[in-house]
Motif scaffolding. Sequence first.
Motif, short mmCIF file in Angstrom:
data_model
loop_
_atom_site.label_atom_id
_atom_site.label_comp_id
_atom_site.label_asym_id
_atom_site.label_seq_id
_atom_site.Cartn_x
_atom_site.Cartn_y
_atom_site.Cartn_z
N GLN A 77 0.85 -1.18 0.00
CA GLN A 77 0.00 0.00 0.00
C GLN A 77 0.89 1.24 0.00
OE1 GLN A 77 -2.26 -0.72 3.58
NE2 GLN A 77 -3.76 -1.94 2.49
N VAL A 110 0.73 5.54 0.42
CA VAL A 110 -0.01 6.75 0.80
C VAL A 110 0.74 7.94 0.23
CG1 VAL A 110 -0.64 8.25 2.75
CG2 VAL A 110 -1.07 5.78 2.87
N ILE A 119 3.75 11.18 6.32
CA ILE A 119 3.10 9.90 6.07
C ILE A 119 3.35 8.96 7.25
CG2 ILE A 119 3.00 7.89 4.55
CD1 ILE A 119 3.84 9.77 2.25
N VAL A 143 3.53 1.96 2.95
CA VAL A 143 3.13 1.98 4.36
C VAL A 143 2.75 0.57 4.82
CG1 VAL A 143 2.35 4.38 4.31
CG2 VAL A 143 0.74 2.56 3.78
N THR A 146 -3.11 1.54 6.41
CA THR A 146 -3.74 2.78 5.95
C THR A 146 -4.80 3.28 6.92
OG1 THR A 146 -5.27 1.49 4.59
CG2 THR A 146 -3.28 2.30 3.51
N ASP A 147 -4.62 2.98 8.22
CA ASP A 147 -5.57 3.46 9.22
C ASP A 147 -5.54 4.99 9.33
OD1 ASP A 147 -5.22 0.76 9.59
OD2 ASP A 147 -4.68 0.90 11.69
N VAL A 177 -4.61 8.05 7.18
CA VAL A 177 -4.24 8.73 5.94
C VAL A 177 -4.42 10.22 6.18
CG1 VAL A 177 -4.75 9.03 3.49
CG2 VAL A 177 -4.91 6.75 4.52
N ALA A 229 -4.77 6.74 -0.19
CA ALA A 229 -4.11 5.44 -0.11
C ALA A 229 -4.46 4.65 -1.35
CB ALA A 229 -4.57 4.69 1.14
#
Length: 159
Positions: A12, A14, A49, A81, A84-85, A87, A93
Motif C-alpha cells: 500500500q 499513501v 506519512i 506503508v 492505511t488506518d 491517511v 491510499a
Amino acid sequence: MRPERVRRDGTQVVGIDTRTTRQREADPATAAVPLLWRRFRQEALAGRIPNRAGTVTTCAVYTDYEGEHRGGYRCVVGAEVTGTDEVPAGMVAVAVPAGEYLAFAARGPMPDALVAAWERISAFFERAPVRRAWTADLEVHYPTGSAVDVLVALSPGGD
C-alpha cells in the motif's frame, strides 16, 4: 538491459495524487506528474506519512487506467506503508496488488533516465510475449536520486 521478472507481495502507498493522460504528460507545458513530484518534495510530504514501511524510498503508483494506454490514469506519489488506518488530510491510499511484475531499471540523471526507461517499456510491450495487466505499476525511487526501479504488472497467464 533486459527486464527481470519478479513476484511481489501486495503493498500500500499513501501520498498525493492526480489524474492525467499520456498526451498531457507528453507536453511539458501541461504535464501534471512533474508538478506532483515538485509539490511532494517542496512540502516535505514524506515526513507526514504515518506507518511508513521500513524503507527510505519514495514511490509513484500508476493505476486506474482507462482503456489501457489510450485513456487517462491516476498517479500517486508517496511512500509504502504498513497500514492505511491514518491517511493524512489531502492524501490518498492506493493498493498495489501482489503478482508478477517485470522490473526495469532506470539509472543516471533524473528525470531523463526515467523517461528513457518508460520509452523502453513501451517499446518492449509492443513486441513482448507477455501482456501488461494495467492494474497498478510501481516506480521505486531510491535516495541516491539516480536510481529508480519500474515494476510493470503482468497479466496472469498473459505469456
